[in-house]
Design an enzyme around this catalytic site. Structure first.
Site, PDB file in Angstrom:
ATOM      1  N   ILE A 403      42.102  40.742  42.058  1.00 46.62           N
ATOM      2  CA  ILE A 403      43.007  41.887  42.541  1.00 46.62           C
ATOM      3  C   ILE A 403      44.113  41.950  41.535  1.00 46.62           C
ATOM      4  O   ILE A 403      44.556  43.115  41.331  1.00 46.62           O
ATOM      5  CB  ILE A 403      43.116  41.585  43.913  1.00 46.62           C
ATOM      6  CG1 ILE A 403      41.709  42.081  44.770  1.00 46.62           C
ATOM      7  CG2 ILE A 403      44.146  42.745  44.614  1.00 46.62           C
ATOM      8  CD1 ILE A 403      41.722  41.649  46.107  1.00 46.62           C
ATOM      9  N   ASP A 404      44.686  40.737  41.417  1.00 42.18           N
ATOM     10  CA  ASP A 404      46.388  40.551  40.827  1.00 42.18           C
ATOM     11  C   ASP A 404      46.111  41.239  39.377  1.00 42.18           C
ATOM     12  O   ASP A 404      46.863  42.050  38.903  1.00 42.18           O
ATOM     13  CB  ASP A 404      46.435  39.264  40.885  1.00 42.18           C
ATOM     14  CG  ASP A 404      48.094  39.195  40.977  1.00 42.18           C
ATOM     15  OD1 ASP A 404      48.708  40.257  41.342  1.00 42.18           O
ATOM     16  OD2 ASP A 404      48.616  37.730  40.811  1.00 42.18           O
TER      17      ASP A 404
END
Length: 676
Positions: A403-404
């Site tokens: 996600i990052d």
């Protein structure tokens, strides 16, 4: 101001900077700060551009600790493929990392660490270093003083058990039948974070097989009492979590004796299929070294010979983790970070004023677009209906986009004027939809999985090697919120839930905890820009508290730094440590986002970056400012020292990227997100 000492580690704490109201910090140099910043940014831009690969990506070395190098040699010894040249080069690196007291640390200027010291010592024994040599005698004495092998982590004792230096019966049990636990059942493999999951599945096979290779030498010198190497310890109370899981482990040892043979063999074969299905195109597993090592051992124990394509490609992938230094030493990277480094480099260059259609930026965007993951991975266990669309950290890791990286790649792509804007809009739209679909129940985001918050995995006696779950974190949530704001979704209810979670997570002193970077400076440097991008004014109480905290922890030299000990000793070390380029940049990014452009704290921080820059435009940063597992596994990203200072200098000189119109969102991204 005198330094104080943290009695728990014996480490000297740096003096805190005096508050602006307590001392006159204006200097003649302040008038020339913009000019110094302009020169530094120009040199840093030129230097960073020289580091780009011809294919469009950037990648700095990812430095961790000597257990990577020691375990690489132990693997080669176990498989019978250790060669003299590799052993000599690895030993040269390991010797160079030894502390004066004989131990090895897990980060620069950190305290000695028992398991790392044991593994380094054994690796040097494999390289031919004798126990009575001074550096070896000091190491073994240090090990004995700190409890010997019996006090080491489970992973270290597993490596020793492979050669008969430790008894398998004296290790926690990890049954392969875990592979059959359904996803709703506690302690199923998807309760573990993806990095732990990829390690535990092959280790269930190793635990079941209990192999022992002939030991090339004894290790009695690493026991406090060779006659009783593993003295009995009383169990914790049965009513406690530790006591309950200790008794569960005893039950698992009993299960080993009665487990039906056909069930066990079927479970190990299922584990093998699970492992092979997750091998990446480059032969590795998850783009990280530890799962690759244990997967190779597990498959080897199940009869896969070294010439089998899976094994051959797996072994070849391990060689790509090696960094050969000019002195002939060989350092093993635990992971490689090209996607992360490339998106951060692109953001830094644009924010520093490089034209958005610069050929090298377009080439970087082309490469990032080619790295988009459009196939399902393990995340579909929790989100089976969510369409794919994200990026991983590494060259090859299609099973585990994170996600990052996805948020930061979207922010980077949005800054580049690409010749195919529809392609960019489509990729960012899929990224936004995927990230929104990966939001956890509490409104925040973890790194790889949704709601990966089970309290049980960390309780297992086996799991003493660091964090094994992936709960939401402030830094990842902040990056997602910033990306959503850039895509015109600041007022979307899902974004607002993330903002509310961030506000609730602020520490009483005004900082935020940093899960993937060190530590409170990283968390604060991530959250404040996200909150202001999402519309919170600089006058908001949470922003003001963060500014006050950053000003309070600024060092006397004008920079910021935070030691990894802040993960264990918050009161003594939060926001404290020797000034570093990356951490100074994080603090500046937060202060600038809060509207502190003309503050003395910002002037001093920018001047520190300008003053400490090297002639070639780079910065030196031996300190570890990246985090794998808080305290247990630390990282020195060698490109952090370059990309973050350039980002901070650019924002100081040119203002907020949102205000400059660098992040005008595409209609397609919003449309796809609204339809998710």
């Amino acid at each position: 101001m005198t330094a104080t000492t943290d009695g728990s580690t014996g480490a000297t704490l740096p003096p805190r900077a005096a508050a602006a109201s307590e001392t006159d910090i204006s200097t003649p140099a302040a008038a020339g700060v913009p000019q110094a910043a302009e020169r530094a940014a120009r040199r840093a831009t030129d230097f960073l551009l020289t580091l780009q690969d011809d294919q469009g990506w950037w990648k700095g070395d990812l430095e961790t600790n000597v257990t990577m190098d020691a375990e690489d040699l132990l693997l080669r010894q176990f498989l019978g493929i250790r060669d003299e040249a590799t052993t000599k080069a690895a030993a040269l690196f390991i010797r160079g990392e030894q502390r004066a007291d004989g131990a090895w640390a897990t980060f620069y200027r950190g305290p000695g660490e028992l398991s790392a010291t044991i593994e380094a010592y054994v690796a040097l024994r494999l390289a031919g270093d004798e126990p009575d040599e001074p550096h070896m005698a000091k190491a073994s004495a240090w090990v004995r003083e700190h409890g010997g092998i019996a006090a080491a982590r489970v992973f270290t004792r597993i490596w020793l058990a492979l050669f008969g230096w430790w008894k398998w019966d004296d290790l926690p049990e990890l049954p392969p039948e875990l592979i059959y636990f359904p996803s709703w059942m506690p302690l199923n493999i998807y309760d573990f974070g993806c990095w732990a999951r990829q390690t535990i599945v092959p280790l269930t096979v190793v635990s079941a097989k209990r192999p022992v290779r002939p030991a090339p030498f004894p290790l009695e010198e690493l026991h406090t009492d060779p006659a009783d190497p593993n003295p009995a310890k009383p169990l914790a109370p049965a009513a406690s979590w530790d006591g309950a899981f200790q008794r569960l482990d005893k039950a698992m040892h009993q299960w080993r004796r009665i487990a039906p043979r056909r069930l066990r063999e079927a479970a190990m074969n299922s584990a093998a299929r699970w492992i092979i299905e997750r091998q990446e195109n480059d032969g590795c597993w998850g783009g990280i070294q530890p799962p690759a090592v244990y997967s190779i051992i597990a498959l080897h124990l199940l009869g896969y010979d070294l010439q089998h394509p899976v094994m051959r490609e797996g072994l070849a992938s391990l060689d790509r983790f090696a960094v050969w230094r000019e002195d002939g030493a060989r350092m093993i990277e635990a992971c490689q970070s090209p996607v992360w480094d490339t998106c951060l480099a692109a953001i830094a260059l644009v924010d520093a004023g490089l034209p958005t259609d610069h050929p090298q930026l377009v080439k970087a965007a082309d490469w990032m677009l080619g790295e988009e993951i459009v196939r399902p991975g393990d995340w579909t266990v929790k989100r089976p209906q969510l369409p794919p669309g994200g990026w991983a950290f590494e060259f090859h890791n299609d099973n585990y986009p994170d996600i990052d990286d996805t948020a930061e790649v979207a922010l980077a792509l949005r800054r580049v004027r690409h010749h195919d804007p529809d392609r960019v809009d489509g990729a960012i739209g899929r990224a936004v939809r995927w990230n929104l679909g990966m939001q956890s129940r509490n409104g925040a985001w973890g790194a790889f999985d949704v709601d990966n918050t089970s309290p049980f995995p960390n309780r297992l006696p086996f799991c003493d090697f660091g964090e094994v779950i992936d709960p939401p974190s402030a830094d990842v949530t902040a990056h997602v919120v910033e990306m959503l704001a850039a895509e015109g979704l600041a007022h979307d209810p899902r974004t607002r839930r993330g903002i509310d979670w961030l506000l609730a997570e602020q520490e009483p002193d005004g900082s935020w905890f940093g899960r993937w970077g060190v530590n409170y400076i990283y968390g604060t440097g991530s959250v404040v820009p996200a909150l202001t991008a999402a519309g919170l004014p600089g006058s908001h109480p949470a922003i003001r508290r963060a500014v006050t905290w950053l000003e309070r922890v600024q060092n006397d030299d004008g920079g910021w730094g935070e030691d990894l000990r802040s993960y264990k000793h918050v009161r003594q070390w939060s926001g404290r440590g020797a000034s570093t380029a990356s951490q100074t940049a994080w603090a500046l990014m937060a202060l600038l986002a809060a509207g502190e452009q003309d503050s003395k704290a910002v002037e001093r921080g920018v001047q520190w970056l300008a003053d400490t820059q090297r002639e070639d435009g780079s910065w030196d940063e031996p300190y570890f400012t990246g985090t794998g597992f808080p305290w247990d596994f630390s990282i020195n990203y060698h490109l952090y020292r370059q990309v973050f200072p350039l980002t901070a200098l650019g924002r100081y000189l040119h203002g907020d990227p949102f205000d400059r119109g660098l992040l005008d969102s595409g209609a397609r991204a919003r449309t796809e997100a609204e339809g998710s």
